[in-house]
Scaffold this active site. Structure first.
Site, PDB file in Angstrom:
ATOM      1  CB  CYS A  74      -0.907   0.001   1.229  1.00  0.00           C
ATOM      2  SG  CYS A  74       0.012   0.096   2.787  1.00  0.00           S
TER       3      CYS A  74
ATOM      4  CG  HIS B 258      -0.801  -4.272  15.749  1.00  0.00           C
ATOM      5  ND1 HIS B 258      -0.514  -3.050  15.174  1.00  0.00           N
ATOM      6  CD2 HIS B 258      -0.619  -5.194  14.762  1.00  0.00           C
ATOM      7  CE1 HIS B 258      -0.192  -3.230  13.904  1.00  0.00           C
ATOM      8  NE2 HIS B 258      -0.251  -4.528  13.636  1.00  0.00           N
TER       9      HIS B 258
ATOM     10  CD  GLU C 254      -2.834   1.167  13.188  1.00  0.00           C
ATOM     11  OE1 GLU C 254      -3.914   1.786  13.149  1.00  0.00           O
ATOM     12  OE2 GLU C 254      -2.503   0.308  12.339  1.00  0.00           O
TER      13      GLU C 254
ATOM     14  CB  SER D  44       1.437  -8.924   8.393  1.00  0.00           C
ATOM     15  OG  SER D  44       0.550  -8.132   7.627  1.00  0.00           O
ATOM     16  CB  SER D  45      -2.652  -6.570  11.954  1.00  0.00           C
ATOM     17  OG  SER D  45      -4.041  -6.464  12.182  1.00  0.00           O
TER      18      SER D  45
ATOM     19  CB  CYS E 241      -5.956   2.196   5.690  1.00  0.00           C
ATOM     20  SG  CYS E 241      -5.197   0.747   4.960  1.00  0.00           S
TER      21      CYS E 241
ATOM     22  CG  HIS F   5       3.504  -0.813  12.516  1.00  0.00           C
ATOM     23  ND1 HIS F   5       4.815  -1.224  12.367  1.00  0.00           N
ATOM     24  CD2 HIS F   5       2.759  -1.642  11.756  1.00  0.00           C
ATOM     25  CE1 HIS F   5       4.854  -2.267  11.557  1.00  0.00           C
ATOM     26  NE2 HIS F   5       3.627  -2.537  11.157  1.00  0.00           N
TER      27      HIS F   5
ATOM     28  CB  CYS G 221       0.838   4.715   7.611  1.00  0.00           C
ATOM     29  SG  CYS G 221      -0.495   4.849   6.405  1.00  0.00           S
TER      30      CYS G 221
END
Length: 319
Positions: free
Chosen positions: A17, A130, A132, A229-230, A201, A80, A102
């Site tokens: 992305c 996580h 993030e 990776s979530s 997102c 993140h 991001c």
């Protein structure tokens, strides 16, 4: 011997992305401009192949800022996002910090900060631990953000003031699972304030949409991505939910269990937002060695999102 036929339905969009491209470019540009070493706090994105590739170019990955020596070498914060205390600590040590968070994660941070200024308690929908989630909760004072993961967590919530609530979400969640949690939240607290625009997102939503289209049509689904990776894990879950019982998260072709995939005739392939296309090609090539492969692209959305490099790198960008 004649190889058996195999139809591969290749999901699009898939893979990198805009936020991941920006983060990886930030590390590569920092190396090109400043030379090695460049320090990176946590994995720049959750993909072992990407991380190992950057290590070979001179990036040094650390868990915490305390592992970065004093000096002029850049230190980059991952896509993140990080708690507010991290850039503050970097500034106190006069480190050359570059924030590769991001922009869509930064948007969630700003939403949470606005809600806090307006006196609202914030409910964060996400996965405990996580990076993030740690970064988002770390934007505000302790006790001002409550994390919920499930509908059951919503039922157990006991906020002090039920009228001054707002919610934000992790950007890489399952669209469907999050919808259920949001509906439970709004049913229990009708006045809860929602994001102006959905926090999940565009890339997460688009990749899940493509999997929803393909999963009912195939016998098996491979999600190219790392276990940590979530968004990749959510793609696997979406495939299962849509009726594809054989859905596996695979990093490299060498990880394919041929006892599971050796006799299928119709396969779906997608890739998480932090997985490079070269790994998708590698897996298709592995199947082509055993099958007569026909590849069909199944596209459900067009993506043309671009995020500029962090400002510390823009003026000096190489290439």
């Amino acid at each position: 011997m004649t190889k058996p036929p195999l139809d591969i339905l290749l999901c699009a969009p898939r893979g990198f992305c805009a936020g991941v491209v920006r983060a990886i470019d930030a590390v590569e540009q920092a190396l090109a401009i400043h030379g090695a070493p460049v320090y990176v706090r946590h994995e720049i994105v959750h993909n072992k192949y990407v991380v190992e590739s950057l290590k070979k170019k001179g990036a040094i990955f650390v868990r915490e800022l305390g592992e970065v020596p004093d000096g002029d070498a850049p230190v980059i914060f991952s896509a993140h996002g990080v708690p507010k205390s991290v850039p503050e600590a970097a500034a106190a040590r006069r480190l050359f910090a570059i924030d590769a968070t991001c922009p869509l994660v930064t948007k969630v941070h700003r939403e949470a900060q606005v809600h806090h200024k307006r006196g609202r308690h914030i409910i964060l929908i996400g996965h405990a631990g996580h990076p993030e989630v740690v970064g988002t909760m770390g934007q505000l004072p302790e006790g001002t953000v409550t994390l919920v993961e499930t509908v059951e967590d919503v039922a157990r919530l006991e906020p002090v003031d039920t009228k001054d609530l707002a919610f934000v979400t992790q950007t890489t969640l399952s669209v469907d699972d999050t919808r259920e949690v949001i509906e439970a939240l709004q049913a229990r607290f009708p006045s809860v304030v929602s994001p102006h625009k959905e926090d999940i997102c565009y890339a997460t939503t688009n990749r899940q949409g493509a999997v929803k289209r393909v999963a009912p049509q195939v016998e098996a689904m491979i999600v190219v991505g790392s276990p940590n990776s979530s968004n990749s894990q959510r793609l696997r879950e979406v495939a299962e939910r849509e009726g594809c019982t054989l859905a596996r998260l695979i990093l490299r072709a060498e990880d394919i269990d041929w006892s599971l995939f050796g006799s299928i005739r119709r396969l779906g392939i997608t890739a998480g937002a932090s997985a490079p296309e070269i790994l998708v090609e590698e897996i298709i090539d592995a199947f082509a060695e055993r099958f007569e492969v026909q590849v069909e692209n199944v596209s459900t959305a067009d993506e043309n999102v671009f995020f500029p490099l962090p400002r510390e790198l823009r003026d000096q960008a190489v290439g």
